[in-house]
Design a protein around this motif. Structure first.
Motif, PDB file in Angstrom:
ATOM      1  N   TYR A   1       0.818  -1.216   0.000  1.00  0.00           N
ATOM      2  CA  TYR A   1       0.000   0.000   0.000  1.00  0.00           C
ATOM      3  C   TYR A   1       0.853   1.267   0.000  1.00  0.00           C
ATOM      4  N   PHE A   2       2.058   1.206   0.571  1.00  0.00           N
ATOM      5  CA  PHE A   2       2.917   2.377   0.638  1.00  0.00           C
ATOM      6  C   PHE A   2       3.879   2.474  -0.545  1.00  0.00           C
ATOM      7  N   SER A   3       3.755   1.579  -1.519  1.00  0.00           N
ATOM      8  CA  SER A   3       4.598   1.656  -2.699  1.00  0.00           C
ATOM      9  C   SER A   3       4.255   2.903  -3.507  1.00  0.00           C
ATOM     10  N   PRO A   4       5.258   3.547  -4.116  1.00  0.00           N
ATOM     11  CA  PRO A   4       4.984   4.739  -4.935  1.00  0.00           C
ATOM     12  C   PRO A   4       4.000   4.467  -6.073  1.00  0.00           C
ATOM     13  N   ASN A   5       3.928   3.229  -6.555  1.00  0.00           N
ATOM     14  CA  ASN A   5       2.999   2.924  -7.646  1.00  0.00           C
ATOM     15  C   ASN A   5       1.815   2.089  -7.155  1.00  0.00           C
TER      16      ASN A   5
END
Length: 137
Positions: free
Chosen positions: A129-133
Motif C-alpha cells: 500500500y505504501f509503494s509509490p505505484n
C-alpha cells in the motif's frame, strides 16, 4: 500450559508510515515485531486498501503482538466496522491467517480481509500500500 498469543497483521492505515516509528493509536501498547507478508492480493478501495485471499501474490505489512488481545481486537473490530452494529455485509472480516516474518518465521495472526466483490477495483502492484505505484497494477 502456554496461553495462545494474539498477533495482528496490518497492511494499510494501521501500518507505520515509511520513515516513521510510531503506529496507529489503536495499536498503542502493542509490540511491533517487524515487517511480514501475507498470501493474497491487495486492492485500492478508496483512500485505503483491502486484502483478499487470492493466488500466490504476497501482501506487504507488519505484525504486532497484542498485549490485551480481547480489548484491542474489540476496538479494531469497531474501527473496521465489522461488529453487529454495522450493516451486513461488513466491508471486512477478521480471520486468522499464516504470515511470514523475516527469517522465514511463520505464525498465525489476525488480519482484516476485504469482504465484498473486487470486480472493478484496482489491484495494488507488488502488494504494498505504501509503494509509490500503489494502485497501478
Amino acid at each position: 500450559m502456554n496461553p495462545i498469543r494474539d498477533y495482528l497483521f496490518v497492511y494499510g492505515s494501521l501500518r507505520r508510515k515509511p520513515g516513521a516509528c510510531s503506529n496507529h493509536p489503536l495499536l498503542a501498547g502493542c509490540e511491533w515485531l517487524g515487517p511480514a507478508t501475507l498470501a493474497g492480493r491487495l486492492y485500492r478501495l478508496d483512500a485505503y486498501p483491502g486484502a483478499v485471499d487470492a493466488g500466490r501474490s504476497r501482501i506487504q505489512g507488519e505484525v504486532y503482538r497484542l498485549r490485551n488481545g480481547r480489548r484491542t481486537l474489540a476496538a479494531l473490530d469497531l474501527y473496521e466496522e465489522c461488529t453487529r452494529q454495522f450493516p451486513q455485509p461488513h466491508e471486512y472480516r477478521r480471520v486468522r491467517r499464516p504470515v511470514r516474518l523475516a527469517g522465514d518465521r511463520v505464525l498465525s495472526a489476525w488480519v482484516y480481509l476485504y469482504n465484498r466483490p473486487t470486480a472493478g477495483l484496482m489491484a495494488i502492484a507488488g502488494g504494498d500500500y505504501f509503494s509509490p505505484n500503489a494502485g497501478t497494477a
